[in-house]
Design a protein around this motif. Structure first.
Motif, PDB file in Angstrom:
ATOM      1  N   LYS A 199      17.822  25.704   4.367  1.00  0.00           N
ATOM      2  CA  LYS A 199      18.945  26.964   4.852  1.00  0.00           C
ATOM      3  C   LYS A 199      20.122  26.671   3.932  1.00  0.00           C
ATOM      4  O   LYS A 199      20.567  28.171   3.373  1.00  0.00           O
ATOM      5  CB  LYS A 199      19.583  26.848   6.129  1.00  0.00           C
ATOM      6  N   THR A 229      20.683  30.166   0.838  1.00  0.00           N
ATOM      7  CA  THR A 229      21.817  30.591   0.854  1.00  0.00           C
ATOM      8  C   THR A 229      22.296  30.739  -0.382  1.00  0.00           C
ATOM      9  O   THR A 229      23.344  31.811  -0.897  1.00  0.00           O
ATOM     10  CB  THR A 229      22.715  30.320   1.884  1.00  0.00           C
ATOM     11  N   MET A 253      16.230  33.374   9.190  1.00  0.00           N
ATOM     12  CA  MET A 253      17.849  33.582   8.076  1.00  0.00           C
ATOM     13  C   MET A 253      17.710  35.113   7.863  1.00  0.00           C
ATOM     14  O   MET A 253      16.525  36.018   7.573  1.00  0.00           O
ATOM     15  CB  MET A 253      17.353  33.450   7.299  1.00  0.00           C
TER      16      MET A 253
END
Length: 385
Positions: A150, A154, A237
């Motif tokens: 993640k 990101t 996500m």
């Protein structure tokens, strides 16, 4: 017996007893556990094999006791290797269909792969225990990879949406300084930036479409397990629209099960043939925004379908602007076996094919999102290994 002699005695087995001495206590128990697995026979004078009285045979109680012994005397990493060797060398696969056997094993990725291959023949009373084993491995993998994945994704999405007139809070100082080094003022010992580089504003919109297309032939078992867990993490996500497609000679879309990676894994069917062309044809239909799409094919590239058509489809994806990634394996198993001709043909299309470990996969996804040169990334991976 000193430590060096003791270790050699355990490595060489009973054949070294006369020269190195006899073991006792826990060491003798360790030796017996090793002998049951690795000393399946010894050579007669004429070179033929003769059976020893020791061994695991096909007795479930005996195997269960042996599994308990190795867990007592060896660390978990060694236990996992010995279990894998026992399944392969002694053909103990059928015994894993018994619940009491599954209770005795040390769960790991390779065991999960074996259980998934037995899914269609597994008795109902065993499936609940098998799911518990798979759940434990999946939970451990998620803890290992989720945060790193993640964070990498990101960060890559933020960098990919850089703007040149950012607000102060959105300035990417590292890139701004590098872009303006030519404007360094020695007398002031500082850089006077003429151009600011910043991140785009945070958004809840879907920024990338990710399609994972996974070969579920028997040799890809570990890759299937890791792919299923990674797909579930990526699907969690909001900035990504993630699809998971698995294939052999048929194609199965498991996207609607990504909320539960255990269900995803039990939706696979390891073994069978391979039709990569058919799988890519299905995935082409999922591409609606080529420039914002990442297509990850995970396969050893042994094509049983129409090879020329497969290559044409990959070329069409690349020409449309899709970021295409081909992984020969997604596992910790080392250098994989693969079709070198097909890998070379893909490389000629600008699509390098290379193996990737689970620890490196988040970096790969970040590179794909930022549309970096994946050939350079593949070369970097080769240098690491």
């Amino acid at each position: 017996m000193d430590e060096r002699s003791r270790r050699w005695r355990l490595v060489l087995g009973g054949a070294a007893e006369e020269s190195l001495g006899e073991l006792s206590g826990n060491e003798a128990a360790m030796d017996a556990a090793l002998a049951a697995l690795y000393d399946s026979g010894s050579a007669d004078g004429d070179g033929s094999r003769r059976q020893r009285s020791a061994g695991l045979g096909a007795s479930a109680p005996q195997v269960a006791r042996w599994l308990g012994d190795i867990r007592e005397y060896f660390p978990s990493t060694v236990v996992q290797i010995m279990q894998s060797d026992a399944i392969e060398r002694l053909n103990l696969t059928s015994l894993l269909l018994e619940p009491e056997m599954l209770d005795a094993v040390e769960p790991d990725v390779h065991l999960v792969g074996t259980l998934l291959s037995l899914n269609r023949v597994m008795p109902d009373q065993t499936k609940d225990v098998a799911r518990q084993v798979v759940r434990k491995v999946v939970d451990d993998l998620e803890r290992r990879i989720a945060n790193k994945t993640k964070a990498a994704v990101t960060g890559a999405l933020n960098r990919a949406t850089r703007i040149n007139r950012p607000r102060h809070a959105d300035i990417d100082w590292d890139r701004t300084i590098r872009a303006n080094l030519k404007h360094y003022q020695p007398e002031y010992r500082t850089v006077v930036p003429e151009r600011l580089i910043g991140y785009g504003r945070r958004t809840t919109a879907v920024q990338r479409d990710v399609i994972l297309c996974v070969d579920q032939s028997g040799s890809m078992a570990a890759s299937v397990v890791y792919s299923g867990v990674f797909a579930a993490v990526l699907a969690s996500m909001r900035s990504l629209r993630t699809s998971l497609v698995v294939f052999d000679t048929a194609v199965v879309d498991l996207t609607d099960q990504l909320h539960d990676p255990v269900e995803v894994l039990f939706g696979t069917q390891l073994g069978g043939g391979t039709d990569i062309n058919r799988a890519i044809a299905y995935c082409q239909e999922l591409v609606t925004r080529p420039r914002d799409s990442i297509f990850v094919l995970i396969s050893d590239l042994y094509e049983g379908g129409v090879r020329a058509e497969m290559l044409r489809r990959v070329a069409a994806l690349v020409e449309a602007g899709v970021q295409v990634v081909v992984l020969l394996a997604l596992s910790d198993e080392g250098a994989p076996a693969y079709d070198h001709d097909n890998a070379a043909a893909l490389a000629s299309l600008g699509v390098p094919a290379f193996a990737c470990t689970p620890d490196v996969f988040p970096e790969l996804m970040a590179a794909a999102i930022e549309r970096r040169d994946l050939r350079a990334f593949a070369a970097q991976m080769s240098a690491r290994s």
